[in-house]
Structures are given as structure tokens and as C-alpha cells.
Scaffold this motif. Sequence first.
Motif, PDB file in Angstrom:
ATOM      1  N   GLU A 136      45.776  36.785  31.474  1.00 16.07           N
ATOM      2  CA  GLU A 136      44.312  36.922  32.269  1.00 16.07           C
ATOM      3  C   GLU A 136      43.880  35.507  33.303  1.00 16.07           C
ATOM      4  OE1 GLU A 136      42.838  38.252  28.879  1.00 16.07           O
ATOM      5  OE2 GLU A 136      43.933  40.536  29.175  1.00 16.07           O
ATOM      6  N   LYS A 137      43.948  34.702  32.985  1.00 11.48           N
ATOM      7  CA  LYS A 137      42.981  33.411  33.800  1.00 11.48           C
ATOM      8  C   LYS A 137      43.342  33.454  34.935  1.00 11.48           C
ATOM      9  CE  LYS A 137      40.098  32.757  30.576  1.00 11.48           C
ATOM     10  NZ  LYS A 137      38.307  32.263  30.469  1.00 11.48           N
ATOM     11  N   TYR A 138      44.442  33.467  34.710  1.00 13.56           N
ATOM     12  CA  TYR A 138      45.296  33.504  36.388  1.00 13.56           C
ATOM     13  C   TYR A 138      45.593  34.649  37.182  1.00 13.56           C
ATOM     14  CZ  TYR A 138      45.916  28.350  35.563  1.00 13.56           C
ATOM     15  OH  TYR A 138      46.167  27.757  35.295  1.00 13.56           O
ATOM     16  N   ILE A 139      44.568  35.630  37.159  1.00  7.43           N
ATOM     17  CA  ILE A 139      44.905  37.013  37.575  1.00  7.43           C
ATOM     18  C   ILE A 139      44.354  36.713  39.137  1.00  7.43           C
ATOM     19  CG2 ILE A 139      43.651  39.284  37.971  1.00  7.43           C
ATOM     20  CD1 ILE A 139      46.052  38.754  35.817  1.00  7.43           C
ATOM     21  N   ASP A 140      44.955  36.902  40.199  1.00  5.32           N
ATOM     22  CA  ASP A 140      44.245  36.693  41.762  1.00  5.32           C
ATOM     23  C   ASP A 140      44.694  35.549  41.997  1.00  5.32           C
ATOM     24  OD1 ASP A 140      43.194  38.982  42.241  1.00  5.32           O
ATOM     25  OD2 ASP A 140      41.576  39.111  41.207  1.00  5.32           O
ATOM     26  N   ARG A 141      45.219  34.268  41.415  1.00  2.00           N
ATOM     27  CA  ARG A 141      45.800  33.738  41.543  1.00  2.00           C
ATOM     28  C   ARG A 141      47.492  32.923  41.593  1.00  2.00           C
ATOM     29  NH1 ARG A 141      42.867  28.869  37.190  1.00  2.00           N
ATOM     30  NH2 ARG A 141      44.142  28.003  39.205  1.00  2.00           N
ATOM     31  N   GLN A 142      48.086  32.427  41.998  1.00  2.00           N
ATOM     32  CA  GLN A 142      49.070  31.864  42.177  1.00  2.00           C
ATOM     33  C   GLN A 142      49.935  31.805  41.298  1.00  2.00           C
ATOM     34  OE1 GLN A 142      51.447  32.642  45.408  1.00  2.00           O
ATOM     35  NE2 GLN A 142      49.487  34.038  46.997  1.00  2.00           N
ATOM     36  N   ILE A 143      51.183  32.510  41.207  1.00  2.00           N
ATOM     37  CA  ILE A 143      51.953  31.451  39.936  1.00  2.00           C
ATOM     38  C   ILE A 143      53.232  31.639  39.976  1.00  2.00           C
ATOM     39  CG2 ILE A 143      50.586  32.705  38.424  1.00  2.00           C
ATOM     40  CD1 ILE A 143      52.047  34.737  37.177  1.00  2.00           C
ATOM     41  N   GLU A 144      54.211  31.408  39.533  1.00  2.00           N
ATOM     42  CA  GLU A 144      55.778  31.275  39.892  1.00  2.00           C
ATOM     43  C   GLU A 144      56.340  32.016  38.268  1.00  2.00           C
ATOM     44  OE1 GLU A 144      57.489  27.769  41.629  1.00  2.00           O
ATOM     45  OE2 GLU A 144      56.034  26.887  41.729  1.00  2.00           O
TER      46      GLU A 144
END
Length: 325
Positions: A136-144
Motif C-alpha cells: 500500500e505504501k507503493y501505490i502510484d510508484r513503480q514496482i516490478e
Amino acid sequence: MTMRSLPAFVLAGLIASAMTIGAVDVRAADSTETEDVAITVYSTADPAGFDPQKFIAQSRQGYDPQYAWQVPGFGVVKEVRKIKLDAGMNDLRLTDVAQFIDPTTVSFTNLDDPDGTAVLEQNFEFDLVSPQKLLEKYIDRQIEVRLVHGDVGYWQTGKLLSANQGSLVLMTPDGVRMISGHGQQVKLGDLPGGLITKPTLVWKVQASTAGEQRIRTTYQTGGLTWRSDYNLILNESDTKADLGAWVTLMNLSGAAYDNARLKLIAGDVQRIQPQAPMAMARGKSRRLGMVEMLDLGFEEKAFFEYHLYTLTRPTTLRNAETKQI
């Protein structure tokens, strides 16, 4: 054969400990400032319906404040620690505290310089890191996310739009993709701030004196209770019997208490209900007799209509543990 008798307490009253609950001043029946940790445990255990295994099973499912406050009892924890303060503004963080603290009951006192110390802000942080919280902390961020197509695996990069119960929604160069996150490898970037691994009490403190000083913190927590157990063993001819008595403590508060001074409260304790301040529920309770408790290593002290039983030696209560004394 074995017979058990449990004290049933109706705790509808003011907590007899050195702390403030809301706007109610609650005074201790007995207190010292020499011990590092002191715990007073109250019980509302119903002899007919209290099943410790039920709560132990619930605790294994993770943090849930609802189940902790369903435990038939609670504790008041008092800790004295040494900390270093700077003259001026200080941000203090206290870890290794219970998960199920009632934030309105937390108090902070500087024992060495009470007049020169002022608490400006007080916070209880309990949003512990977990795979779901981390995503949830990475919402709107790039992940793989590593995906497998047949026997071939590859990494899919995209902006995380949603993470819910293991399902991920990514905005990729080819459009929006819905991915089942179960069993998938996920690569995240730099850790964002605001992540904690343990429940933490945080204070913003103004101090006039620098140096090492003793502070006392007090709070009420759910997840603690106690009861008495009796074992009656008859001989083969049923002419004689041995009676053994135990105090059984259950700690599901989310914290361990090392070398703690333990106190148990029995009696018709009254507690003000915020919803109806003038209405108090009263109930009869059976308290353990003095001889029974002394045999368990406890000392009895009567105050008003209550009875305080103090263990005459320190003991350690580990989290997710039942202990018999």
C-alpha cells in the motif's frame, strides 16, 4: 479427579493504578519508583465461558484490536527507564510496548525533573509493517513483478494502482494489467518512510535540563487476564486428598515483560462508563482466601473493598504465553 473454581469479577470501575484514564484521576493502591516494570492485572473471567485457547488461536492470526479487548481482563503497565534528554525539544520513541494500548491512558513523567519537563505531543504508532501494508505504501510508484508464461519467466514493470488481498493492478506501457500476487516475486524500490516493525509510543518533550534522567510511563492494555485454578487429587480409597492452587496468567498483549513486579486485583471494582457516567454496574465476586494466595507466593493487602495480591518476587511474562504461579 480435578475440580476448578475461578473467580468471576465484574470490573465496572475505576482502575486502581497510578495513571489517568480520560479525565479521571486513578490513584495507586501501592507504588514504588525503584522497579523497572510493574504490572497490575485485572480479570473479568467468567468460569463458565472463559476458554484461553480461543484467544490464543485468534492471536496467531495477527494484529486485531477487537479480539484483544474481548479478553476477559486487562493490565496496567508501569515502566521506569533511563533516557538521555537534551535541553530544549526532544523527540522520544519508546518501543517494546503492548500492541493493544488504550492511547487515552498513556502518561509520561520525568521522575528526576518533573517541573522542568513538559510533554507537548503524544502519539501511539501501531500500523505495523506487513506485506499488504508495504504494498500500500507503493501505490502510484513503480514496482516490478515476476511473471511466468509457460516455462519462461520475465519481469513486468509498471505503476502500482491497487493492491488488495494479493491481487495487483499495474499500469504498464501496454496498458492496465491485473495480476494475482500470490506466489509472485515483487521488487520494490527504496523503502518509504513511516514504516514500523513494533508498536511505538512517541513523545515530543520540552526539557530544561540535559543528561540521563529517569522517566516513568504508564498505560492500560488489553490482552492480559488471570484466574485461579485448583486441583483436588484423591487417594485410591477416597479418604484423603491433596489440594493444589495456581494463579494462571494469560499474556496476549503483544509485549513481553521481563522481571516484572506482578500485582493482581480482586474485589468489586467500580469503573466509570463514558456512555453513562452516572450508571455503574456492580457485581459480586469471589476472592481467593488469604491462605490460598499466600501458598502461591503472594502477599495480600486490603484497601477499601478491593484486595491486592502482590507476588513477592519478580517474574517474566512472555508474549503469547500462559504462566502458572
